[in-house]
Design a protein around this motif. Structure first.
Motif, mmCIF file in Angstrom:
data_model
loop_
_atom_site.group_PDB
_atom_site.id
_atom_site.type_symbol
_atom_site.label_atom_id
_atom_site.label_comp_id
_atom_site.label_asym_id
_atom_site.label_seq_id
_atom_site.Cartn_x
_atom_site.Cartn_y
_atom_site.Cartn_z
ATOM 1 N N UNK A 206 0.834 -1.209 0.000
ATOM 2 C CA UNK A 206 0.000 0.000 0.000
ATOM 3 C C UNK A 206 0.873 1.266 0.000
ATOM 4 N N UNK A 207 1.943 1.200 -0.785
ATOM 5 C CA UNK A 207 2.801 2.370 -1.000
ATOM 6 C C UNK A 207 2.148 3.223 -2.091
ATOM 7 N N UNK A 208 1.809 4.431 -1.759
ATOM 8 C CA UNK A 208 1.043 5.290 -2.664
ATOM 9 C C UNK A 208 1.943 6.303 -3.362
ATOM 10 N N UNK A 209 1.461 6.761 -4.525
ATOM 11 C CA UNK A 209 2.123 7.825 -5.278
ATOM 12 C C UNK A 209 3.614 7.560 -5.448
ATOM 13 N N UNK A 210 3.945 6.385 -5.945
ATOM 14 C CA UNK A 210 5.346 6.049 -6.208
ATOM 15 C C UNK A 210 5.851 6.879 -7.381
ATOM 16 N N UNK A 211 7.006 7.484 -7.223
ATOM 17 C CA UNK A 211 7.610 8.303 -8.278
ATOM 18 C C UNK A 211 9.068 7.906 -8.451
ATOM 19 N N UNK A 212 9.509 7.825 -9.713
ATOM 20 C CA UNK A 212 10.889 7.495 -10.037
ATOM 21 C C UNK A 212 11.654 8.763 -10.402
ATOM 22 N N UNK A 213 12.886 8.877 -9.919
ATOM 23 C CA UNK A 213 13.676 10.084 -10.149
ATOM 24 C C UNK A 213 15.087 9.718 -10.613
ATOM 25 N N UNK A 214 15.564 10.454 -11.605
ATOM 26 C CA UNK A 214 16.975 10.426 -12.012
ATOM 27 C C UNK A 214 17.477 9.042 -12.402
ATOM 28 N N UNK A 215 16.617 8.204 -12.966
ATOM 29 C CA UNK A 215 17.084 6.865 -13.331
ATOM 30 C C UNK A 215 17.967 6.876 -14.582
ATOM 31 N N UNK A 216 17.988 7.975 -15.311
ATOM 32 C CA UNK A 216 18.896 8.072 -16.446
ATOM 33 C C UNK A 216 20.313 8.431 -16.003
ATOM 34 N N UNK A 217 20.471 8.861 -14.763
ATOM 35 C CA UNK A 217 21.777 9.229 -14.245
ATOM 36 C C UNK A 217 22.372 8.166 -13.357
ATOM 37 N N UNK A 218 23.371 8.577 -12.565
ATOM 38 C CA UNK A 218 24.104 7.620 -11.739
ATOM 39 C C UNK A 218 23.504 7.426 -10.364
ATOM 40 N N UNK A 219 22.533 8.257 -9.985
ATOM 41 C CA UNK A 219 21.999 8.210 -8.620
ATOM 42 C C UNK A 219 20.478 8.210 -8.624
ATOM 43 N N UNK A 220 19.844 7.106 -9.028
ATOM 44 C CA UNK A 220 18.376 7.068 -9.053
ATOM 45 C C UNK A 220 17.782 7.094 -7.658
ATOM 46 N N UNK A 221 16.547 7.562 -7.582
ATOM 47 C CA UNK A 221 15.807 7.603 -6.327
ATOM 48 C C UNK A 221 14.362 7.217 -6.605
ATOM 49 N N UNK A 222 13.698 6.722 -5.582
ATOM 50 C CA UNK A 222 12.266 6.414 -5.662
ATOM 51 C C UNK A 222 11.605 7.015 -4.436
#
Length: 389
Positions: free
Chosen positions: A122-138
């Protein structure tokens, strides 16, 4: 928060990848937007290729599968009342195992919980960040609070409607799709199966499948138009229709009973290319869908997991990116062969609204060829048990 791999999606592909990584000492966190109960309530396929069984054993979750799974040495195709058995064991030396996807998911959930590995349901509003770079975040919201996980890689195992593929810039991805003009109406019943192996049947009234989940629980399907409503189908109507679509000897063995579950699933073929975007990797239904006619959906997800796990293991253990760089090409090569097989089985066994008399004669000729050619049957058997990884 930080981990090595964030896995989005707690279906079988995400859970299997997480289990394999954990056994190699690779930290991972799973995010799932639905509850664990919801994930387990989804009724899905139950035919496992030997490669999938091997992978589950490698993940340490094969004990119940070995005890309760049903090994099948073959299956039958029926066309206008004629039966043709495909001898998988005789033609390929391999067999498939009938074991429900729900059971696979339960086994993987239990193993993850026993290991205490982090999962957020039930993790809501998942967003992916900076996956094209060296330091991705979620980032995601859990129990009313916003969280963020820094990671090395993101595995998108969140299905056809998930956020991972949707996060890829439109110009970076190409999709290929065929939506079929019918669906499968499926019914689950606590009665012994009509046959000891699966029967895929084509008839003048449409497709039908006699399958099972155990020796006492049967799963049946009939082809219906896309606009059909489940409410229009009583149990009696379903079993009457099933019996008229399968050969007489199979129909006589069908035991009716009150349905435990009844639903309609649309059929589509879908592939996204590539399956890698920087440090984001798509696996399973997030990257491709096949109609269930060839029993390939869960098995394709498992082969994706195999390729991705081996690539990540190689990255961390050997400091090599060769497997990561090859992942998309290796996975898609196998995906497209399974898409072809599922498409060919769907064409052979279903009635298409636009089909002409010529099309019907071609389908009949194809079935005749299967009944007369050892090479043709071997090709079907080889694809059904699964091509090598």
């Amino acid at each position: 928060m930080r981990t090595q791999v964030v896995i989005v999606g707690a279906g079988p592909s995400g859970l299997l990848l997480g289990q394999l990584l954990s056994r190699q000492g690779i930290d991972n966190v799973i995010l799932e937007r639905k509850s664990a109960d919801y994930v387990l309530s989804r009724i899905r396929a139950g035919v496992l290729e030997p490669g999938t069984v091997d992978l589950l054993n490698e993940a340490g979750v094969g004990q119940r599968l070995a005890e309760e799974g049903l090994p099948h040495d073959g299956f039958s195709l029926a066309f206008e009342g004629r039966l043709q058995r495909v001898d998988l064991k005789g033609l390929t030396g391999k067999q498939v195992t009938v074991y429900g996807q729900t059971e696979v998911t339960q086994d993987l959930m239990d193993a993850r919980q026993a290991a205490g590995t982090a999962s957020f349901y039930e993790a809501e509003d998942v967003q992916l960040h900076d996956f094209e770079g060296a330091s991705p975040r979620v980032s995601f919201t859990f129990e009313g609070r916003r969280h963020e996980i820094a990671c090395d890689f993101i595995a998108g195992c969140d299905g056809f409607h998930g956020i991972c593929r949707a996060s890829v810039p439109a110009g970076a991805i190409e999709t290929f799709e065929r939506v079929y003009p019918f669906g499968w109406l499926g019914l689950l019943v606590d009665q012994p199966p009509a046959a000891h192996e699966l029967v895929y049947a084509s008839s003048p009234f449409g497709f039908a499948l006699c399958s099972m989940r155990s020796q006492t629980r049967s799963r049946y399907y009939v082809q219906v138009p896309l606009d059909e409503k489940v409410e229009a189908w009583s149990d009696q109507r379903f079993f009457d229709e099933l019996r008229r679509r399968v050969p007489e000897e199979v129909a006589a063995a069908v035991t009716a009973g009150p349905s435990l579950e009844k639903s309609i699933a649309p059929l589509r073929s879908f592939v996204a290319e590539p399956l890698r975007f920087g440090r984001l990797f798509l696996a399973g239904d997030a990257g491709h869908i096949v109609p269930p006619t060839g029993a390939k959906g869960l098995n394709l997800a498992a082969s994706d997991v195999h390729y991705l796990f081996e690539a990540l293991r190689e990255h961390y253990a050997e400091h090599s990116n060769a497997g990561l760089d090859a992942y998309s090409g290796r996975a898609l090569a196998r995906v497209w062969k399974a898409v072809r097989f599922s498409w060919s089985m769907t064409n052979l066994l279903h009635l298409f609204p636009e089909a002409s008399a010529f099309d019907q004669r071609i389908r009949r000729a194809e079935f005749d060829y299967l009944t007369q050619s050892q090479a043709a049957l071997t090709s079907v058997a080889e694809n059904y048990v699964g091509l090598p990884y």
